[in-house]
Design a protein around this motif. Structure first.
Motif, short mmCIF file in Angstrom:
data_model
loop_
_atom_site.label_atom_id
_atom_site.label_comp_id
_atom_site.label_asym_id
_atom_site.label_seq_id
_atom_site.Cartn_x
_atom_site.Cartn_y
_atom_site.Cartn_z
N PRO A 1 8.68 -16.11 -5.79
CA PRO A 1 7.38 -15.44 -6.03
C PRO A 1 6.85 -15.42 -4.63
CG PRO A 1 7.38 -17.42 -7.19
CD PRO A 1 8.48 -17.57 -6.90
N LEU A 2 6.35 -14.04 -4.66
CA LEU A 2 5.83 -13.23 -2.88
C LEU A 2 4.55 -12.93 -3.38
CD1 LEU A 2 6.87 -12.12 -0.54
CD2 LEU A 2 6.57 -10.23 -1.66
N VAL A 3 3.70 -14.33 -2.31
CA VAL A 3 2.08 -14.69 -2.83
C VAL A 3 1.83 -12.97 -1.36
CG1 VAL A 3 0.51 -16.09 -2.06
CG2 VAL A 3 2.72 -16.65 -3.53
N VAL A 4 0.80 -12.70 -1.89
CA VAL A 4 -0.22 -11.53 -1.21
C VAL A 4 -1.61 -12.05 -1.41
CG1 VAL A 4 -0.15 -9.67 -0.73
CG2 VAL A 4 1.28 -9.99 -1.67
N GLU B 1 -8.05 -14.24 -0.89
CA GLU B 1 -7.73 -14.04 -2.57
C GLU B 1 -6.65 -13.77 -2.95
OE1 GLU B 1 -9.35 -11.86 -6.75
OE2 GLU B 1 -10.55 -11.54 -4.32
N VAL B 2 -5.91 -14.89 -3.59
CA VAL B 2 -4.59 -13.95 -4.09
C VAL B 2 -4.25 -13.44 -4.94
CG1 VAL B 2 -2.52 -14.98 -5.61
CG2 VAL B 2 -3.81 -16.29 -3.93
N VAL B 3 -4.07 -11.72 -4.41
CA VAL B 3 -3.93 -10.46 -5.73
C VAL B 3 -3.02 -10.34 -6.08
CG1 VAL B 3 -5.59 -9.35 -3.87
CG2 VAL B 3 -2.85 -9.04 -3.23
N GLY B 4 -1.59 -10.85 -5.65
CA GLY B 4 -0.41 -11.03 -6.29
C GLY B 4 0.31 -12.08 -6.34
N ARG B 5 1.29 -12.75 -6.90
CA ARG B 5 2.06 -13.64 -7.00
C ARG B 5 3.49 -13.17 -7.72
NH1 ARG B 5 1.59 -18.35 -6.28
NH2 ARG B 5 -0.35 -19.09 -5.69
N THR C 1 -2.20 -11.38 4.23
CA THR C 1 -0.98 -11.80 4.32
C THR C 1 -0.26 -11.76 2.94
OG1 THR C 1 -2.94 -13.51 4.89
CG2 THR C 1 -1.10 -14.58 4.43
N ILE C 2 1.22 -11.99 3.98
CA ILE C 2 2.45 -11.35 2.47
C ILE C 2 3.02 -13.02 3.70
CG2 ILE C 2 3.84 -10.39 1.86
CD1 ILE C 2 2.67 -8.60 3.06
N GLY D 1 7.57 -16.94 7.08
CA GLY D 1 6.32 -17.40 7.65
C GLY D 1 5.55 -15.83 6.97
N ALA D 2 4.18 -15.86 7.73
CA ALA D 2 3.15 -15.53 6.99
C ALA D 2 3.15 -14.38 7.91
CB ALA D 2 2.25 -15.90 6.63
N ILE D 3 3.08 -12.80 7.19
CA ILE D 3 2.88 -11.07 7.62
C ILE D 3 1.16 -12.13 7.50
CG2 ILE D 3 2.41 -9.73 7.67
CD1 ILE D 3 5.22 -9.47 6.38
#
Length: 329
Positions: free
Chosen positions: A218-221, A226-230, A303-304, A316-318
């Motif tokens: 999963p790519l968590v955005v 707030e999580v908008v996608g995974r 944040t990605i 790591g996080a963008i």
């Protein structure tokens, strides 16, 4: 092995080898990542030795790593090619623009050549004059970095050319793109600088999640926390990385250090959310007759990140905020 570039006042920074937990780093034997890519087989044994020593706590030159000091791992890429490997994303974006879906979209990928000379570091701001008017959007993707790859590469040659894997926020200005495309030539204004993850990693760091062609995690955005996608980056990928590289080499060879993007990660299962706002807005139009989610605004934070099966961050996080341009050269 995980590699990053430390900001040191020069254009290309200083290459460092990073620990698996991303907390510590040690200077690499070569100064730039491009140097390592240009002669990978020569440099990789020393880089792996440094990585092994660092992870075993046997590196006397090790220091604490500050993500805020990191540039893009490859601060000046010879070539940045971004595709649309996920047809669900293509279908939704084209529908949002009222554009036709030619049959060729299902037979070969679409790809554009972006700005490889000014990639952003993982915490650099997204600088936009008027983000609401210009339709500022994020696009979370997986990328690979290639070795030299010949023109007309076979799928096997393309797969062997993949040296590193990472993440990117391919920033898009949705309000500018339709005007550019109507000219019949391509993007310039609509695709400003993209931001890359703190580290790029060798495929062996990914374990079973990497099958040589795609990354199935999963790519968590998150937007403002707030999580908008995974969505899972391995699901619904119509054109995998060897296919994208084969497409890119149809009429040219690729130089070592070419960065190839998967396109916005997108699952047909809408419960996984989105990796860009235009998809959410299109779904809202379909379900409610109008888009309800605004594009990015000054002060918004994107944040990605991708974590392994044990919950550990891989790249790591963008982590970027939208800001007015600084006008710095």
């Amino acid at each position: 092995m995980k590699l990053a570039t430390l900001r040191d006042g020069t254009r290309d920074g200083r290459l460092v080898v990073v620990s698996r937990d991303l907390r510590r780093a040690v200077p690499a034997g070569c100064r730039r990542l491009q140097d390592a890519l240009d002669d990978w087989e020569w440099h990789v044994p020393a880089l792996r030795e440094a990585s092994d020593a660092l992870n075993a706590g046997r590196a006397p030159q090790a220091f604490d790593l500050d993500p805020g000091r990191l540039m893009a791992p490859l601060p000046r890429a010879y070539q940045w090619l971004d595709a649309s490997g996920y047809l669900n994303h293509v279908e939704l974006v084209r529908r949002a623009r009222g554009a036709d879906l030619p049959p060729s979209l299902y037979e070969e990928p679409i790809m554009y050549q972006g700005a490889g000379d000014t990639p952003l570091g993982p915490t650099d701001p997204i600088e936009v004059d008027d983000p609401e008017l210009w339709g500022a959007d994020f696009e979370a993707e997986v990328v690979v970095v290639t070795a030299d790859c010949p023109q007309g590469a076979t799928r096997e040659e393309a797969a062997r050319s993949i040296l590193l894997v990472g993440l990117v926020n391919d920033v898009s200005l949705r309000g500018l793109i339709p005007h550019e495309l109507r000219k019949g030539f391509g993007f310039v204004h609509g695709k400003p600088a993209s931001a890359f993850s703190p580290v790029f990693v060798t495929p062996d760091e990914l374990g079973e999640a990497w099958d040589g062609a795609k990354l199935s995690l999963p790519l968590v955005v998150r937007l403002n926390g707030e999580v908008v996608g995974r969505p899972n980056a391995g699901a619904d990928l119509t054109f995998d990385f060897p296919a994208l590289i084969v497409h890119a080499t149809a009429t040219r060879r690729l130089s070592a250090g070419t960065v190839v993007g998967s396109g916005t990660v997108s699952n047909r299962d809408r419960s996984t959310g989105v990796c860009c706002l235009v998809e959410r807005r299109t779904v809202e139009q379909l379900e409610h007759g109008e888009a309800r989610t605004p594009y990015l605004r000054h002060g918004d934070r994107v944040t990605i990140e991708m974590r392994d099966a044990d919950g550990r961050t891989i790249f790591g996080a963008i982590d970027q905020q939208v800001a007015p341009p600084s006008r710095c050269v």
